[in-house]
Design a protein around this motif. Sequence first.
Motif, PDB file in Angstrom:
ATOM      1  N   LEU A  72       1.262   9.456  -5.735  1.00  0.00           N
ATOM      2  CA  LEU A  72       1.689  10.820  -5.417  1.00  0.00           C
ATOM      3  C   LEU A  72       2.726  11.331  -6.422  1.00  0.00           C
ATOM      4  CD1 LEU A  72       1.882  10.715  -1.521  1.00  0.00           C
ATOM      5  CD2 LEU A  72       0.223  11.934  -2.944  1.00  0.00           C
ATOM      6  N   ALA A  73       3.639  10.470  -6.854  1.00  0.00           N
ATOM      7  CA  ALA A  73       4.648  10.880  -7.838  1.00  0.00           C
ATOM      8  C   ALA A  73       4.005  11.220  -9.170  1.00  0.00           C
ATOM      9  CB  ALA A  73       5.688   9.772  -8.007  1.00  0.00           C
ATOM     10  N   LYS A  95       0.814  -1.214   0.000  1.00  0.00           N
ATOM     11  CA  LYS A  95       0.000   0.000   0.000  1.00  0.00           C
ATOM     12  C   LYS A  95       0.849   1.266   0.000  1.00  0.00           C
ATOM     13  CE  LYS A  95      -4.592  -0.523   1.120  1.00  0.00           C
ATOM     14  NZ  LYS A  95      -5.390  -0.542  -0.042  1.00  0.00           N
ATOM     15  N   ARG A  96       1.901   1.279   0.799  1.00  0.00           N
ATOM     16  CA  ARG A  96       2.746   2.477   0.907  1.00  0.00           C
ATOM     17  C   ARG A  96       3.409   2.787  -0.443  1.00  0.00           C
ATOM     18  NH1 ARG A  96       5.490   5.343   5.329  1.00  0.00           N
ATOM     19  NH2 ARG A  96       3.948   4.265   6.593  1.00  0.00           N
ATOM     20  N   GLU A  97       3.893   1.753  -1.135  1.00  0.00           N
ATOM     21  CA  GLU A  97       4.514   1.962  -2.438  1.00  0.00           C
ATOM     22  C   GLU A  97       3.493   2.447  -3.460  1.00  0.00           C
ATOM     23  OE1 GLU A  97       6.727  -1.390  -3.798  1.00  0.00           O
ATOM     24  OE2 GLU A  97       7.888  -1.516  -1.950  1.00  0.00           O
ATOM     25  N   GLN A  98       2.275   1.926  -3.399  1.00  0.00           N
ATOM     26  CA  GLN A  98       1.219   2.396  -4.300  1.00  0.00           C
ATOM     27  C   GLN A  98       0.930   3.863  -4.052  1.00  0.00           C
ATOM     28  OE1 GLN A  98      -2.106  -0.173  -3.576  1.00  0.00           O
ATOM     29  NE2 GLN A  98      -1.351  -1.786  -4.911  1.00  0.00           N
ATOM     30  N   LEU A  99       0.859   4.246  -2.800  1.00  0.00           N
ATOM     31  CA  LEU A  99       0.599   5.644  -2.460  1.00  0.00           C
ATOM     32  C   LEU A  99       1.716   6.544  -2.980  1.00  0.00           C
ATOM     33  CD1 LEU A  99      -1.187   7.685  -0.973  1.00  0.00           C
ATOM     34  CD2 LEU A  99       0.190   7.234   1.073  1.00  0.00           C
ATOM     35  N   TYR A 100       2.969   6.136  -2.796  1.00  0.00           N
ATOM     36  CA  TYR A 100       4.097   6.928  -3.301  1.00  0.00           C
ATOM     37  C   TYR A 100       4.058   7.039  -4.823  1.00  0.00           C
ATOM     38  CZ  TYR A 100       6.306   6.847   1.312  1.00  0.00           C
ATOM     39  OH  TYR A 100       6.593   7.003   2.632  1.00  0.00           O
ATOM     40  N   PHE A 101       3.712   5.946  -5.477  1.00  0.00           N
ATOM     41  CA  PHE A 101       3.626   5.972  -6.936  1.00  0.00           C
ATOM     42  C   PHE A 101       2.540   6.940  -7.405  1.00  0.00           C
ATOM     43  CE2 PHE A 101       1.862   4.297 -10.930  1.00  0.00           C
ATOM     44  CZ  PHE A 101       2.977   4.452 -11.734  1.00  0.00           C
TER      45      PHE A 101
END
Length: 174
Positions: free
Chosen positions: A11-12, A3-9
């Motif tokens: 946001l980027a 989930k955290r990586e999806q959120l960062y992606f």
Amino acid sequence: MPKREQLYFILAVVGAFLLLLAGAWSSPTFAEKKSYIEAIVMFGSLLFVFSIVIIVASLGFHSFALFLSFFLAMAVSIYGVEAGVIVIIMTYIVWGLVFAIEMLLYHNRVESAITWFQERYTFKSFEREYRVFYPMIWIFYFLFEYIPNRFMGESIAHFNPKELYEQMRSELRE
């Protein structure tokens, strides 16, 4: 992807769009605004191609995803996003046509269709395509079996894709 990586992606991606939009908004000349807008369109196109490849790969068509990514990237870069959508729709229709016709032939127990499925599919790969092309099976059954038999006055054979699915479970290797 966690989930955290999806959120960062996400946001980027949103951040990149906002930066390009801010550049277009604050540009003093029309030429600079136009180049920022072209960059936004190109970034959106690449994001579109990437997302389609991810969807196709997640469905299990890994080697096909690579082919589709190259073909889709060429169509989008030459003709735009509309061409990419047309490529996806036409690919679905053409491969769905092949799959549905083979399913109808298998329904009628044509030996070449049985061999075609046994040579090309495991049950897992068949199940994926069966789910993806399920609407196409019914469309082509209606177009190739139901309508012609109605016009000719012939009886219409019982057709149940679920039964074919269960037969494939026993005939295809795991």
